[in-house]
Design a protein around this motif. Sequence first.
Motif, PDB file in Angstrom:
ATOM      1  N   THR A 178       0.803  -1.232   0.000  1.00  0.00           N
ATOM      2  CA  THR A 178       0.000   0.000   0.000  1.00  0.00           C
ATOM      3  C   THR A 178       0.831   1.276   0.000  1.00  0.00           C
ATOM      4  N   ASP A 216      -6.647   5.162  -0.014  1.00  0.00           N
ATOM      5  CA  ASP A 216      -6.798   3.748  -0.367  1.00  0.00           C
ATOM      6  C   ASP A 216      -6.240   2.856   0.742  1.00  0.00           C
ATOM      7  N   SER A 253     -10.717   7.989  -9.182  1.00  0.00           N
ATOM      8  CA  SER A 253     -10.876   6.595  -8.753  1.00  0.00           C
ATOM      9  C   SER A 253     -11.875   6.463  -7.606  1.00  0.00           C
ATOM     10  N   GLY A 254     -12.042   7.524  -6.831  1.00  0.00           N
ATOM     11  CA  GLY A 254     -13.010   7.478  -5.729  1.00  0.00           C
ATOM     12  C   GLY A 254     -14.388   7.983  -6.103  1.00  0.00           C
TER      13      GLY A 254
END
Length: 199
Positions: free
Chosen positions: A16, A123, A193-194
């Motif tokens: 991550t 994320d 992306s969100g």
Amino acid sequence: MIVLSVLQAIGLFLATNIDDIIVLSLFFARGAGQRGTTVRILIGQYLGFAGILGAAVLVSIGAGTFLPPEVIPYFGLIPLGLGLWAAWQAWRRRHDDDDEGKIEGKKVAVWAVAGVTFANGGDNIGVYVPVFLSVGPAAVVAYCVVFLVLVAVLVVVAKFIATRRPIAEILERWEHILFPVVLIGLGIFILISGGAFGL
């Protein structure tokens, strides 16, 4: 059991946070030659990551109203704003010349590093919460301790990469373009992306 949690934490952190090396390397390039750059970047990275961990822990213990999932994509506005500001500054200084041909580093602000780290960690929060929900409190503590140790390792690796001669020369020459482009791109990616603003 703790050893397994530590190994899982290392793997999760790497998965991550590996992208942070690029952003941190650009911060090091931006602050090249300025005293205290490493300390400011380290403090900023810790503050931003502490925010990520704090949010993940709070959400996982049931404080979902603290950070509703639909808010996370809007963190993309932080790197987007910082990137636009850096682009504006670079454009204003486009005709500045240094007699020695060497670009003097700029002072890197702790809040800028912390803001970008936290925004880029939206994320991470989404990944950490289900993991924290699936393990016991001792494992969550082990994860957090390992993550906090690895933050320092991440900063050291980014500094090492940014100070290698071929990379340092490229970063020194192109930092004024790469820094805003990467931040703007990161901000747009987080927003899109969100699904922020219905994108």
